[in-house]
Design a protein around this motif. Structure first.
Motif, PDB file in Angstrom:
ATOM      1  N   PRO A 118      40.833  21.621  80.677  1.00  7.73           N
ATOM      2  CA  PRO A 118      41.178  20.153  80.381  1.00  7.73           C
ATOM      3  C   PRO A 118      42.631  19.675  80.768  1.00  7.73           C
ATOM      4  O   PRO A 118      43.466  20.365  80.915  1.00  7.73           O
ATOM      5  CB  PRO A 118      41.178  20.288  78.655  1.00  7.73           C
ATOM      6  N   ASP A 151      44.432  18.020  79.101  1.00 11.46           N
ATOM      7  CA  ASP A 151      45.349  17.850  77.962  1.00 11.46           C
ATOM      8  C   ASP A 151      46.302  18.985  78.329  1.00 11.46           C
ATOM      9  O   ASP A 151      47.452  18.606  77.897  1.00 11.46           O
ATOM     10  CB  ASP A 151      44.585  17.865  76.631  1.00 11.46           C
ATOM     11  N   GLU A 152      45.832  20.082  78.831  1.00 14.50           N
ATOM     12  CA  GLU A 152      46.827  21.077  79.159  1.00 14.50           C
ATOM     13  C   GLU A 152      47.851  20.616  80.175  1.00 14.50           C
ATOM     14  O   GLU A 152      49.080  20.953  79.912  1.00 14.50           O
ATOM     15  CB  GLU A 152      46.093  22.284  79.426  1.00 14.50           C
ATOM     16  N   ASP A 170      49.206  17.725  80.358  1.00 12.90           N
ATOM     17  CA  ASP A 170      50.061  16.765  79.545  1.00 12.90           C
ATOM     18  C   ASP A 170      51.025  17.995  78.801  1.00 12.90           C
ATOM     19  O   ASP A 170      52.346  17.620  78.863  1.00 12.90           O
ATOM     20  CB  ASP A 170      49.394  16.011  78.763  1.00 12.90           C
ATOM     21  N   GLN A 171      50.508  18.919  78.296  1.00  7.64           N
ATOM     22  CA  GLN A 171      51.383  20.011  77.577  1.00  7.64           C
ATOM     23  C   GLN A 171      52.201  20.585  78.424  1.00  7.64           C
ATOM     24  O   GLN A 171      53.774  20.799  78.002  1.00  7.64           O
ATOM     25  CB  GLN A 171      50.339  20.929  76.671  1.00  7.64           C
ATOM     26  N   TYR A 174      48.394  24.015  86.159  1.00  2.00           N
ATOM     27  CA  TYR A 174      49.156  22.919  85.509  1.00  2.00           C
ATOM     28  C   TYR A 174      50.815  23.627  85.388  1.00  2.00           C
ATOM     29  O   TYR A 174      51.374  22.834  85.303  1.00  2.00           O
ATOM     30  CB  TYR A 174      48.461  22.542  84.161  1.00  2.00           C
TER      31      TYR A 174
END
Length: 268
Positions: free
Chosen positions: A110, A112-113, A115-116, A160
């Motif tokens: 995802p 979102d990872e 961003d994390q 990421y």
């Protein structure tokens, strides 16, 4: 007298691993320290090691908080300057990976990872560095960022995380070019495998961690994995203007020779 005698140093992520080892080394050199992390018990252990290394109780400030919290970033800098009256070195050590999607392809993870990883490894470094500039300018201070050789890998089991560390390396270069005009030196150290609790901190198990490190040293050209002290000594050197003033925007690969290996020459 040590270069760091009486100087003030912030080491983020200093409740264990590289951050703890670095804090203890600065304590041995006579620095006043702000140590920080999320675990009060672990941070207290770091404090006791710093005291054993020669620091005074009054020379250590402990702050518990989340490094990705902007308000905590502000408190970290302001509380340090309020207590000690100055700031000489910022060591941006805090960061981390995620084991949640370890080994998956980049399009199976995802966004979102991503961003994390950027929040944890890049944005907090930018915030803390920006907040520290007015104080470091007064002392001709230094910033040392802790990145990773993951930034160099063309293929990664944590894409990421690697992307975030690559971004951090570029941030180091851009910060260095900008801040040297203010008398502030910025450099980075990029460790390879270092014996810490990095896997557990990323959400893995102790068993996962032990398996990762088991036998890893024998496959490294140096013949062993790195230790927190190995990286701490490099950070100390990069922060020491009397020893490394000419180094500006430098990225030091500290990996025991890992990046000498390649798919073409696996036995190098």
């Amino acid at each position: 007298m040590s270069f760091f005698s009486g100087k003030v140093v912030i080491v983020t992520g200093s409740s264990n691993g590289i951050g703890r080892g670095t804090a203890v080394i600065f304590a041995k050199e006579g620095a006043k320290l702000t140590i920080t992390g999320r675990n009060a018990q672990s941070l207290e252990e770091t404090k006791q090691l710093c005291l054993k290394a020669g620091a005074k109780q009054s020379d250590i400030l402990e702050l518990i908080g989340e490094i990705t919290d902007a308000s905590f970033n502000e408190r970290l800098i302001s509380a340090t300057v309020e207590k000690f009256g100055r700031l000489d070195v910022l060591v941006n050590n805090a960061g981390g990976a995620s084991m949640t999607n370890f080994g998956k392809g980049i399009f199976d993870i995802p966004v979102d990872e991503f961003d994390q990883m950027m929040e944890l490894n890049v944005k907090q470094v930018l915030r803390l560095s920006q907040l520290s500039v007015p104080h470091l300018e007064k002392t001709n201070g230094a910033i040392v960022n802790v990145s990773s050789i993951a930034a160099f890998h063309q293929q990664s089991k944590m894409p990421y995380y690697s992307a975030a560390k690559s971004a951090l390396d570029q941030i180091t270069v851009q910060m260095a070019a900008s801040l040297i005009k203010k008398g502030i030196r910025v450099n980075s150290v990029n460790p390879g495998p270092v014996a810490t609790n990095v896997v557990v901190a990323a959400g893995g198990t102790k068993d996962d961690q032990d398996k990762m490190f088991a036998g890893m040293g024998s496959s490294m050209p140096l013949g062993r994995v790195g230790l927190p002290d190995d990286i701490g000594k490099i950070i100390l050197f990069l922060a020491d203007r009397s020893q490394s003033e000419i180094l500006i925007g430098h990225i030091v690969t500290a990996d025991g020779g890992v990046t000498l290996k390649s798919a073409m020459f696996p036995d190098a």
